[in-house]
Structure formats: C-alpha cells, structure tokens
Design a protein around this motif. Structure first.
Motif, PDB file in Angstrom:
ATOM      1  N   TYR A  94      72.376  26.121  36.326  1.00  8.85           N
ATOM      2  CA  TYR A  94      71.488  27.153  35.778  1.00  8.85           C
ATOM      3  C   TYR A  94      70.119  26.556  35.428  1.00  8.85           C
ATOM      4  N   GLU A  95      70.117  25.414  34.742  1.00 10.54           N
ATOM      5  CA  GLU A  95      68.868  24.757  34.350  1.00 10.54           C
ATOM      6  C   GLU A  95      68.065  24.333  35.580  1.00 10.54           C
ATOM      7  N   TYR A  96      68.760  23.834  36.584  1.00  8.48           N
ATOM      8  CA  TYR A  96      68.102  23.367  37.808  1.00  8.48           C
ATOM      9  C   TYR A  96      67.408  24.516  38.530  1.00  8.48           C
ATOM     10  N   ARG A  97      68.121  25.630  38.704  1.00  2.00           N
ATOM     11  CA  ARG A  97      67.531  26.795  39.371  1.00  2.00           C
ATOM     12  C   ARG A  97      66.335  27.329  38.579  1.00  2.00           C
ATOM     13  N   GLN A  98      66.467  27.304  37.281  1.00  2.00           N
ATOM     14  CA  GLN A  98      65.389  27.777  36.406  1.00  2.00           C
ATOM     15  C   GLN A  98      64.119  26.953  36.613  1.00  2.00           C
ATOM     16  N   LEU A  99      64.274  25.634  36.676  1.00  2.00           N
ATOM     17  CA  LEU A  99      63.121  24.755  36.877  1.00  2.00           C
ATOM     18  C   LEU A  99      62.514  24.926  38.261  1.00  2.00           C
ATOM     19  N   LEU A 100      63.360  25.086  39.276  1.00  7.87           N
ATOM     20  CA  LEU A 100      62.821  25.273  40.628  1.00  7.87           C
ATOM     21  C   LEU A 100      62.025  26.570  40.738  1.00  7.87           C
ATOM     22  N   SER A 101      62.426  27.586  39.979  1.00  7.70           N
ATOM     23  CA  SER A 101      61.668  28.841  40.010  1.00  7.70           C
ATOM     24  C   SER A 101      60.308  28.674  39.339  1.00  7.70           C
ATOM     25  N   GLU A 102      60.227  27.737  38.381  1.00  9.23           N
ATOM     26  CA  GLU A 102      58.958  27.477  37.693  1.00  9.23           C
ATOM     27  C   GLU A 102      58.052  26.536  38.480  1.00  9.23           C
ATOM     28  N   TYR A 103      58.649  25.687  39.315  1.00  6.28           N
ATOM     29  CA  TYR A 103      57.889  24.726  40.127  1.00  6.28           C
ATOM     30  C   TYR A 103      58.318  24.867  41.588  1.00  6.28           C
ATOM     31  N   PRO A 104      57.904  25.958  42.244  1.00  8.65           N
ATOM     32  CA  PRO A 104      58.410  26.273  43.590  1.00  8.65           C
ATOM     33  C   PRO A 104      57.803  25.449  44.725  1.00  8.65           C
ATOM     34  N   THR A 105      56.659  24.825  44.539  1.00  5.56           N
ATOM     35  CA  THR A 105      55.982  24.126  45.637  1.00  5.56           C
ATOM     36  C   THR A 105      56.127  22.623  45.486  1.00  5.56           C
ATOM     37  N   LEU A 106      57.338  22.141  45.717  1.00  3.60           N
ATOM     38  CA  LEU A 106      57.619  20.709  45.560  1.00  3.60           C
ATOM     39  C   LEU A 106      58.074  20.093  46.877  1.00  3.60           C
ATOM     40  N   LYS A 107      57.378  20.437  47.958  1.00  5.47           N
ATOM     41  CA  LYS A 107      57.775  19.972  49.282  1.00  5.47           C
ATOM     42  C   LYS A 107      57.479  18.486  49.499  1.00  5.47           C
ATOM     43  N   SER A 108      56.624  17.910  48.658  1.00  8.75           N
ATOM     44  CA  SER A 108      56.204  16.524  48.880  1.00  8.75           C
ATOM     45  C   SER A 108      57.213  15.512  48.353  1.00  8.75           C
ATOM     46  N   ILE A 109      58.224  15.965  47.588  1.00  9.33           N
ATOM     47  CA  ILE A 109      59.182  15.018  47.016  1.00  9.33           C
ATOM     48  C   ILE A 109      60.573  15.223  47.610  1.00  9.33           C
ATOM     49  N   ARG A 110      61.387  14.179  47.487  1.00  6.95           N
ATOM     50  CA  ARG A 110      62.794  14.255  47.890  1.00  6.95           C
ATOM     51  C   ARG A 110      63.604  14.468  46.624  1.00  6.95           C
ATOM     52  N   LEU A 111      64.203  15.649  46.496  1.00  9.45           N
ATOM     53  CA  LEU A 111      64.855  16.026  45.242  1.00  9.45           C
ATOM     54  C   LEU A 111      66.338  16.272  45.451  1.00  9.45           C
ATOM     55  N   GLY A 112      67.154  15.586  44.656  1.00  7.96           N
ATOM     56  CA  GLY A 112      68.595  15.791  44.656  1.00  7.96           C
ATOM     57  C   GLY A 112      69.063  16.045  43.237  1.00  7.96           C
ATOM     58  N   ALA A 113      70.305  16.491  43.095  1.00  9.28           N
ATOM     59  CA  ALA A 113      70.844  16.754  41.754  1.00  9.28           C
ATOM     60  C   ALA A 113      72.363  16.696  41.791  1.00  9.28           C
ATOM     61  N   ILE A 114      72.927  16.211  40.689  1.00  3.96           N
ATOM     62  CA  ILE A 114      74.379  16.241  40.495  1.00  3.96           C
ATOM     63  C   ILE A 114      74.634  17.052  39.234  1.00  3.96           C
ATOM     64  N   PHE A 115      75.234  18.227  39.395  1.00  6.08           N
ATOM     65  CA  PHE A 115      75.448  19.121  38.256  1.00  6.08           C
ATOM     66  C   PHE A 115      76.699  18.700  37.486  1.00  6.08           C
ATOM     67  N   HIS A 116      76.585  18.651  36.158  1.00  2.86           N
ATOM     68  CA  HIS A 116      77.757  18.248  35.391  1.00  2.86           C
ATOM     69  C   HIS A 116      78.563  19.443  34.887  1.00  2.86           C
ATOM     70  N   ASP A 117      78.049  20.656  35.084  1.00  2.00           N
ATOM     71  CA  ASP A 117      78.859  21.824  34.743  1.00  2.00           C
ATOM     72  C   ASP A 117      79.765  22.164  35.927  1.00  2.00           C
ATOM     73  N   SER A 118      80.813  22.923  35.661  1.00  2.00           N
ATOM     74  CA  SER A 118      81.730  23.305  36.739  1.00  2.00           C
ATOM     75  C   SER A 118      81.223  24.561  37.448  1.00  2.00           C
ATOM     76  N   PRO A 119      81.381  24.626  38.767  1.00  3.07           N
ATOM     77  CA  PRO A 119      81.015  25.868  39.468  1.00  3.07           C
ATOM     78  C   PRO A 119      81.939  26.999  39.028  1.00  3.07           C
ATOM     79  N   ILE A 120      81.411  28.203  39.016  1.00  2.00           N
ATOM     80  CA  ILE A 120      82.193  29.342  38.530  1.00  2.00           C
ATOM     81  C   ILE A 120      83.441  29.561  39.376  1.00  2.00           C
TER      82      ILE A 120
END
Length: 318
Positions: A107-133
């Motif tokens: 949820y936090e990750y999606r929220q941040l991506l919506s606030e910073y949508p133009t990040l094509k210049s970086i390589r971005l990965g994430a490991i979520f510690h919450d469980s998928p629904i």
C-alpha cells in the motif's frame, strides 16, 4: 619423453592460469548504502542486522548506513528501510541509480509511486513485508474451511484490488464482498453493511481504515455479530483478530540477501514482490470464543505454502 613432459607442463600451466583467473561474479564486491529513519528504532536495528548479513554473505563489500535526512553517498545499490526513507530518495533520484525498498508495505509503495510517477531514470525494486491479501484469503480457508463470503473494507484508491482478487477468490470457491469507505467518519456504517453479507473481514494494510483509533470498534462489531477479522500483520492478532500471515525479520533478511545475490550477478533488480517465506500467527483464545477449531500455526503455514507452489505464486501475486 621430452615431448610428453612438455605437453604435461603446458597443460599444468594452463590449468594454473585458469585457476588464477577470478570469477567475475564471486569476486565482485557490493557497495551498498542503507538508508534508515532515525526516529524509528526498527529501521535502525534492522539496518545493523542487514549490514552484518551483507558482511557475512559478501566479504569485502562496503556498507554505509545513514539517516534519510543525510546526504547519501554514491553506491552501486541503495537500500531504503521504511516509507520515509524511500520517499527521501524518490524526491532526489539519480540517473541510473539502483534502489531496493524494504520494510515497506504494498500500500505504501503504490502510494509513493502515485506521488512520484516519472521515475524512469532509476532502477527500482521492492520487497514487501506485508502479506498479499490472496495469502490471507488462503489463510481464511484454513481457519474456516466451510466459509465462503469474505469481506473487504477499502478506500476509493484501493478499487484496483477488486479486479485482482475476484478471479482468485472464484478459483478458491470464495465470494468476494466489499464496501468502499468514501468517508472514514462513517466507517461503522460501511462495516455493518459489510458484516450483513460476509462471514469474515480480511484487513488491508490501509492505515486510513485500520489504525489505533478504529481497531477496537471494528473488533467489537465483529464479535457482536459472531464474526472475525483476519489481520494484515501480527499486531492485529495481539489486538484481537483471529489470525494473520506475516513475514518475520529473519525471513525478510534472507529475502534481501537473495535479491542482493541476484543484483550482484545481473546488475539489475527483480520487479517488486512479496516474500516467499512467511509465518502464521493465531489468537487461540479468540478462536475458542468463536468455536473455531484451528490447526497448529506452522501446519497452516506449510499448507498455504504448498498451495501457493502448486498454483504458482507468480500467478497469484503478479
């Protein structure tokens, strides 16, 4: 005889040369910056354990730990710990920078991506510690095998979940019910409507709906209706939900280490993902009060993991 000796000697020299030639993957050292939130003890202590894990797994690597308020040094990989740490990096991205976000929810990750949508210049990965629904849905089936109707309380920005979850719910012979909370001040009304058409509520990791101010009234409403909550993390179980799957800090450390090995070899990160390993927490007192007979938590975790493997986690959580 001389010719034979020469051949053997040349073979020996070539073998020595090959043995001396460094393995490009094993010899490559990491240069990592860990970014923490100085106000949160969790990120600071996790950073210490992660640094030790990197030192042990990748000898000779350089690991710097800084607070997100500090100027970050150049590194081959930046690992952000927590939402605020990732946001600080996204505010000032660097061309071609590799960033791995950890200690962050989907949820936090999606929220941040919506606030910073133009990040094509970086390589971005994430490991979520919450469980998928969907994993929490599978947990519900283990807790109440004959149950069918699962309920979700969501805010408008979470509507995307419905299209993701409906097909999987149908495959698991579950009926997905939901209420969209337009106004959090009217949360109780939405909850009561949902309880009338659901057997269980599965919590999302949305702090607008589930927080310290609301959780008590949500749980009381459920108990009055002889229904229960599948929490989004272990803290919910302590508060009074029947069960939750969650990722331990040890499991998260292992997942990050595996991702670092992949990055070290390929110089790129996987797409954001949920952890493969997880644990299950059960509140047996609450379960008994609702006449639920629940198996051992480790048995349940093993059962869910087998099901995920048979279905294909990539299909479940893509």
């Amino acid at each position: 005889m001389v010719r034979t000796f020469s051949c053997v000697f040349l073979f020996f020299l070539s073998f020595v040369a090959l043995a001396a030639e460094p393995d490009s993957h094993s010899e490559q050292k990491l240069n990592v910056t860990l970014i923490t939130d100085a106000k949160k003890k969790l990120t600071k202590s996790f950073a210490q354990y992660l640094k030790q894990k990197i030192d042990d797994s990748f000898p000779g690597s350089q690991v710097n730990t800084i607070a997100f308020t500090e100027k970050r040094p150049r590194a081959s990989l930046t690992i952000t710990l927590g939402r605020d740490s990732l946001e600080a990096v996204l505010k000032k991205p660097r061309e071609g920078e590799a960033i791995l976000a950890a200690l962050i929810t989907h949820y936090e990750y999606r929220q941040l991506l919506s606030e910073y949508p133009t990040l094509k210049s970086i390589r971005l990965g994430a490991i979520f510690h919450d469980s998928p629904i969907i994993r929490q849905m599978l947990l519900y089936k283990e807790v109440q095998p004959k149950g069918q109707r699962i309920g979700l309380l969501i805010t408008p920005e979470e509507k995307y979940l419905l299209n993701l979850l409906r097909p999987q719910a149908t495959k698991q012979k579950l009926i997905l019910e939901y209420e969209i909370v337009e106004d959090v001040s009217k949360l109780s009304r939405s909850l009561l409507r949902l309880l009338n058409k659901s057997d269980v509520i599965i919590a999302t990791h949305n702090p607008q709906i589930y927080n310290r101010q609301t959780i008590k009234s949500i749980l009381l409403s459920l108990y009055r209706n002889q229904k229960f909550l599948i929490g989004s993390n272990r803290q919910f179980v302590k508060a009074g939900s029947v069960a939750s799957s969650y990722t331990t800090m040890s499991q998260l450390l292992s997942e990050i280490t595996k991702e670092l090995s992949y990055f070290n070899e390929h110089q790129q990160l996987h797409a954001p993902f949920f952890t493969e390993d997880f644990a299950v927490s059960i509140n047996y007192d609450v379960a008994r009060s609702l006449n639920l007979s629940i198996k051992n938590d480790q048995q349940i975790a093993n059962s869910i993991q087998r099901l995920e493997l048979s279905i294909g986690a990539d299909k479940l959580y893509e």
